[in-house]
Structure formats: C-alpha cells, structure tokens
Design a protein around this motif. Structure first.
Motif, mmCIF file in Angstrom:
data_model
loop_
_atom_site.group_PDB
_atom_site.id
_atom_site.type_symbol
_atom_site.label_atom_id
_atom_site.label_comp_id
_atom_site.label_asym_id
_atom_site.label_seq_id
_atom_site.Cartn_x
_atom_site.Cartn_y
_atom_site.Cartn_z
ATOM 1 N N SER A 1 0.838 -1.187 0.000
ATOM 2 C CA SER A 1 0.000 0.000 0.000
ATOM 3 C C SER A 1 0.879 1.244 0.000
ATOM 4 O O SER A 1 1.682 1.441 0.902
ATOM 5 N N HIS B 1 -4.970 1.138 -3.697
ATOM 6 C CA HIS B 1 -6.129 0.413 -3.184
ATOM 7 C C HIS B 1 -7.155 0.096 -4.259
ATOM 8 O O HIS B 1 -8.145 -0.572 -3.979
ATOM 9 N N ASN C 1 -3.039 -6.708 3.745
ATOM 10 C CA ASN C 1 -3.156 -5.301 3.366
ATOM 11 C C ASN C 1 -4.567 -4.802 3.660
ATOM 12 O O ASN C 1 -5.383 -4.594 2.764
ATOM 13 N N TRP D 1 -6.442 5.230 3.678
ATOM 14 C CA TRP D 1 -7.659 4.452 3.480
ATOM 15 C C TRP D 1 -8.903 5.344 3.649
ATOM 16 O O TRP D 1 -8.797 6.534 3.875
ATOM 17 N N SER E 1 -2.522 6.567 -0.855
ATOM 18 C CA SER E 1 -3.882 6.113 -1.177
ATOM 19 C C SER E 1 -3.960 5.565 -2.592
ATOM 20 O O SER E 1 -5.051 5.356 -3.120
ATOM 21 N N VAL F 1 -4.989 -5.533 -2.644
ATOM 22 C CA VAL F 1 -5.795 -5.354 -1.434
ATOM 23 C C VAL F 1 -6.246 -6.714 -0.912
ATOM 24 O O VAL F 1 -6.284 -7.705 -1.630
#
Length: 345
Positions: A232, A238, A248, A298, A235, A244
C-alpha cells in the motif's frame, strides 16, 4: 483561497482533518487536478487532466538512485506511443505553468522547456570556477538530444555530470550502465558551519523546553501513530485488486492488554479533538501499551474507484487536527495524536 491545482494528491485522505477539507473544496471558484482517478478529492475538480499510462511514459531513476547500493544509471523510453488525443505529463504541467504565470494557453509547452534549459546551461557555464566555462551555450542548447523538454534536461545533467555521459549513451545501453561501487562523499557535500553533522542544532535545542512542558501535563489515554503496509503506497494502490486484502487491510493495532482492559473485541470507536471514527480492531503485541496505530490513505468513499470503494477502511486523518502544527517546521502533526478508544458492541 479561490483556486487549486492538485497534482496526483488525494488530499481528502492524506491531509489533516480530511472531512473538513472535503466540505471546503466545493467552495473553490476553480479546481484542476492532474490525476488518472476520479477519487475523493478529484471529484470536486472542474477539470481533470489524466496523464498517460506508465507504459506510455519515459523514465529515468532519479529517486531510486538515492537509495541504491551501487552506482548505476539507466533510461527507459516509452514502450507505447501516446494517442492523438493524449498529452505527456510534462506537457500538461508545462501548460499549467504557462497559464498560471499569465502567458496563456496558446504559448507552446516548448517555450517553457527552452527557457528552463537556457537558464540551467547558462547558470552552469557562468558559475564562478565552472569547469565548463569555455562551453558555447548556444551550441550546447542546439545539440541537446531528446524528444521532449524533460529528456533534453536529462541530457544536460548527464553532459555536465562527473561521467561525461549523454542521453544517447543511455539509449544505447537499455539495461543501464554500471558506474561501480558507491564512493564516500559526505565531506564533499556537507555544508554545515562546523563542517560536521550537527545532531543538536541550536533551533532544536531551544525547542526542548517546549517539548518538556508539553509532556509535564496529564498524559493522554492513547497516542495514535500511523503505519504503511508493504502493498500500500499512500492512497494510490487500493484500486488494484491483487494488492488489497490479505495482510493489506485497514485495522486499528492495539496491544492485547489494552484491548482486554477496555473490553474491546472486534471494533472500536476512536475519538480525537478533530473527529471520531469506528474501525476494525487487530490485537498485536508488536505495539506498545498506550499506543494505537492506523494505516495511512484508506477510507475510500465518493469517487469512482470500483475496487477501492469496496475496501473496509477508514480515513485516519479524520482524527488529525489541522490546527496543530510542528512549531519548527510548520508541518502537520500526523503522529502522536491524543485519542481515546472505546469498545463497540
């Protein structure tokens, strides 16, 4: 503030008090984003300028050469050509620069490139004691190689560098050129007044009293710190399905003793001076008692990132207070945020 140019930054997730920023961005007169995604930040933009895909972009390892364990250089040309309706990232940024400076959109990006190249070459040649003082500036500019301004800029740096290389040399060696083992350069590069690495500069020493005064008061129940996962990066990753899930994920790390003492099972409410959020809990002895941790980047909601929007994550910067800054640097305080933690369910 009336306008904003945002370059590949998802500020709503990465800036302090992201929810407040999310509410403020629609009030701008104008906002332009250079970004491939319609995400939590770019959804507020009046104009989104998507850069080409990675395979359509040439690359030189400026960043990686800072951390490599051997001296090397390498250039990778674009593997796929740009489409007729596409602009390189360099041209996009050059056009934005020209517009913001008042030159207007009619001026070609090459005009900015040429201006920068002239200043760089002229500055190196005219620098007192320059080993390149006898270089003909106009001839150098005319003989630069490269298909764009940035490639010509790279050619300048290579030609004026310590190894006498050119962009043509790198193109002829697509796997890179090994320049040997790393060499010590600290004494050459260090520019402190004492000539030594100053571990306790006066500005930091003078700030110790403020630090002690802060910790003399009542200690917060918990301190919140951030963390990054292996798969990751900020941002950005994702929305890639293969990256993902598994390890993670977005969870609150808390010491088992703290979780047991508070009666926290699967989820918890974390509250700070800036906001509050509910998050899944992960007990781990790897974190100190009295400290909790949330990963950065996130909380994807509101954009059109199909994969990212399905992740069960929260925006850690909901808890970061935008009114608190580091006294010396003026930077936001992203770590050591006082919080309370309560059980849910």
């Amino acid at each position: 503030m009336k306008a904003l140019i945002c370059l590949a930054g998802n500020l709503v997730l990465s800036a302090p008090n992201g929810p407040r920023l999310d509410r403020a961005l629609p009030g701008l007169d104008f906002m332009v984003c250079v970004d491939p995604y319609l995400n939590e930040t770019t959804r507020h933009a009046d104009v989104i300028l998507p850069p080409p895909r990675i395979m359509q972009t040439p690359h030189y390892d400026f960043l990686m050469q800072i951390v490599t364990v051997r001296n090397y250089t390498r250039f990778s040309p674009a593997a796929v050509p740009l489409g007729a309706d596409q602009r390189s990232e360099a041209e996009i940024l050059a056009k934005l620069t020209l517009i913001a400076s008042g030159a207007g959109h009619q001026v070609p990006a090459e005009a900015l490139d040429q201006g920068i190249l002239s200043q760089v070459v002229g500055g190196i040649v005219d620098m007192p004691g320059s080993p390149f003082a006898d270089v003909d500036t106009e001839r150098m500019l005319a003989e630069l190689e490269g298909d764009s301004g940035p490639e010509k800029f790279l050619d300048v740096l290579l030609k004026f560098g310590s190894y006498g290389l050119t962009l043509a040399d790198l193109r002829a060696n697509p796997h890179g050129i090994d320049l040997g083992a790393l060499q010590p350069r600290l004494k050459e590069l260090l520019r402190t007044g004492s000539g030594a690495v100053e571990l306790a500069p006066p500005a930091l020493v003078a700030d110790v009293a403020r630090l002690r005064a802060r910790y003399a008061g009542q200690a917060p129940e918990f301190l919140l710190i951030g963390r990054r996962q292996l798969r990751s990066n900020n941002s950005w990753l994702h929305n890639t399905q293969s990256l993902v899930g598994g390890s993670n994920t977005c969870t609150l790390h808390i010491h088992p003793d703290d979780a047991t003492r508070l009666g926290i099972a699967d989820r918890a409410l974390v509250r700070s001076a800036a906001g509050a959020l509910e998050v899944a809990v992960e007990r781990t002895p790897k974190i100190m008692p009295g400290v909790v941790s949330l990963p950065h980047g996130w909380g994807h909601r509101g954009g059109r990132q199909r994969v990212a929007n399905t992740t069960d994550g929260v925006n850690a910067n909901t808890l970061t207070d935008d009114s608190v800054v580091d006294a010396l640097s003026g930077n936001a305080v992203f770590n050591g945020v006082p919080v309370s933690v309560l059980p849910i369910g």
